[in-house]
Design an enzyme around this catalytic site. Structure first.
Site, mmCIF file in Angstrom:
data_model
loop_
_atom_site.group_PDB
_atom_site.id
_atom_site.type_symbol
_atom_site.label_atom_id
_atom_site.label_comp_id
_atom_site.label_asym_id
_atom_site.label_seq_id
_atom_site.Cartn_x
_atom_site.Cartn_y
_atom_site.Cartn_z
ATOM 1 N N TYR A 169 0.840 -1.199 0.000
ATOM 2 C CA TYR A 169 0.000 0.000 0.000
ATOM 3 C C TYR A 169 0.871 1.244 0.000
ATOM 4 O O TYR A 169 2.056 1.215 0.327
ATOM 5 C CB TYR A 169 -0.967 0.005 1.192
ATOM 6 C CG TYR A 169 -0.327 0.318 2.528
ATOM 7 C CD1 TYR A 169 -0.176 1.635 2.972
ATOM 8 C CD2 TYR A 169 0.123 -0.708 3.362
ATOM 9 C CE1 TYR A 169 0.398 1.924 4.204
ATOM 10 C CE2 TYR A 169 0.698 -0.433 4.587
ATOM 11 C CZ TYR A 169 0.831 0.880 5.008
ATOM 12 O OH TYR A 169 1.411 1.168 6.216
ATOM 13 N N CYS A 170 0.249 2.371 -0.373
ATOM 14 C CA CYS A 170 0.919 3.672 -0.352
ATOM 15 C C CYS A 170 -0.149 4.736 -0.146
ATOM 16 O O CYS A 170 -1.270 4.425 0.251
ATOM 17 C CB CYS A 170 1.732 3.899 -1.628
ATOM 18 S SG CYS A 170 0.751 3.821 -3.149
ATOM 19 N N THR A 171 0.160 5.984 -0.435
ATOM 20 C CA THR A 171 -0.770 7.084 -0.141
ATOM 21 C C THR A 171 -2.017 7.039 -1.017
ATOM 22 O O THR A 171 -3.145 7.037 -0.505
ATOM 23 C CB THR A 171 -0.071 8.445 -0.328
ATOM 24 O OG1 THR A 171 1.113 8.473 0.455
ATOM 25 C CG2 THR A 171 -0.991 9.587 0.088
#
Length: 346
Positions: free
Chosen positions: A198-200
């Site tokens: 996951y990321c922003t």
């Protein structure tokens, strides 16, 4: 011919933003798709977004588009209609900011880059079309209920510091290009495990999932729309929120609150805090975490040395700043490249 870039000073633009009375909506979006002539695409995009009074930062490359913007709320539907009129962007997911004051950007900048996210990948066999499987907020929660599921945070260390998902593994670096091989090395004996990245907003973890598959991993997932979309969907659907703390964002807000927990600490006194700020000494501008008490004590500066500089006459400050290259000046206990006069904040 219309001017396709801003010519007004930053100070004036900020002043105009603060004087605006119409609310703005902060949005992020990206799409991997082939753009034959990024410069032509960029110029056309600039004309249309400028007409809608869009502010923000957009990167365009042969591989697609990456955008963080704000738009007057009354122009949101017009913006959406324009973006959807571009065939590869039709139906594009627009991530609406979770904690938004509308003061995220004050100018429109659209730049042509080699890639929309710098990855350091030079293998011609790498193919973004072979990417991990999307998981939505509900699927993410179910998969992470299994203790054998591995959750990897593909953001920089200073983003992870103020907020992350439960049990998320940090890949300790401040550049995505460094993190990709690090993630492969860290997980080399877990190629059969379920791995969620996951990321922003989704752009980094989507590419990371493709890279992991390229390196022989089997069961790779990535969180659809990243933390921003997850937080919105969790609220909308009444799902348990597995994110702890604040989501760092790359605009003037420097963060949006996802949960009430404060999991980070002030870099000056060590008290619980998760507010990022840039040192008020323009010759330093260090990005660091500062609590309210230290913000008052140091007047927004990272150290006594910078406070001393900040209190000097502006002309004297300008003389001191001559020849200084600030680079990516970010607080990190382990980094040696911060200038010696900043070591007092470590």
């Amino acid at each position: 011919m219309a001017v396709l870039h801003n010519r007004v000073s930053q100070e004036e633009l900020k002043k105009r933003l603060m004087e605006e009375t119409e609310p703005r909506t902060t949005i992020s979006f990206y799409q991997y798709f082939f753009i034959e002539d990024p410069q032509v695409f960029r110029d056309e995009l600039y004309r249309n977004l400028d007409a809608l009074k869009v502010f923000g930062r957009i990167y365009v490359a042969n591989e697609g588009i990456n955008a963080q913007i704000s738009v007057p709320s009354g122009n949101f539907e017009a913006l959406k209609a324009y973006l959807y009129s571009i065939e590869p962007l039709n139906g594009l997911r627009l991530n609406i900011a979770v904690d938004d004051d509308g003061k995220s950007f004050w100018v429109l900048k659209i730049k042509v880059r080699e890639k929309i996210v710098a990855d350091g990948i030079d293998d011609p066999a790498f193919d973004m079309r072979n990417k991990g499987r999307y998981v939505n907020a509900e699927e993410f929660n179910k998969l992470t209920d299994d203790p054998d599921t591995i959750v990897i945070d593909m953001r920089n260390y200073y983003e992870y510091e103020v907020g992350h998902f439960e049990r998320a593994i940090e890949v300790p670096s401040d550049t995505f290009r460094e993190q990709l091989p690090m993630a492969v090395e860290m997980m080399k004996d877990k190629k059969e495990k379920n791995i969620i990245m996951y990321c922003t907003g989704g752009i980094r973890c989507e590419k990371a999932s493709a890279y992991m598959l390229h390196q022989g991993f089997r069961n790779v997932f990535h969180l659809e729309g990243g933390i921003i979309n997850y937080a919105n969907k969790a609220m909308e659907l009444g799902l348990p929120n597995k994110f702890r703390g604040k989501n760092f964002v790359f605009d003037n807000r420097l963060g949006e609150r996802i949960s009430d927990e404060v999991i980070a600490h002030c870099h000056q006194c060590g008290e619980p805090a998760d507010t990022h700020t840039n040192c008020a000494n323009e010759g330093c501008h260090l990005l660091f975490i500062q609590c309210k008490k230290c913000a008052e004590k140091y007047e927004g500066c990272c150290s006594d040395e910078c406070l001393e500089v900040k209190r000097m006459p502006e002309e004297q400050q300008k003389e001191l700043r001559k020849g200084i290259v600030k680079d990516q000046n970010i607080f990190n206990k382990s980094r040696a490249r911060l200038r010696p006069r900043l070591k007092s904040v470590q």
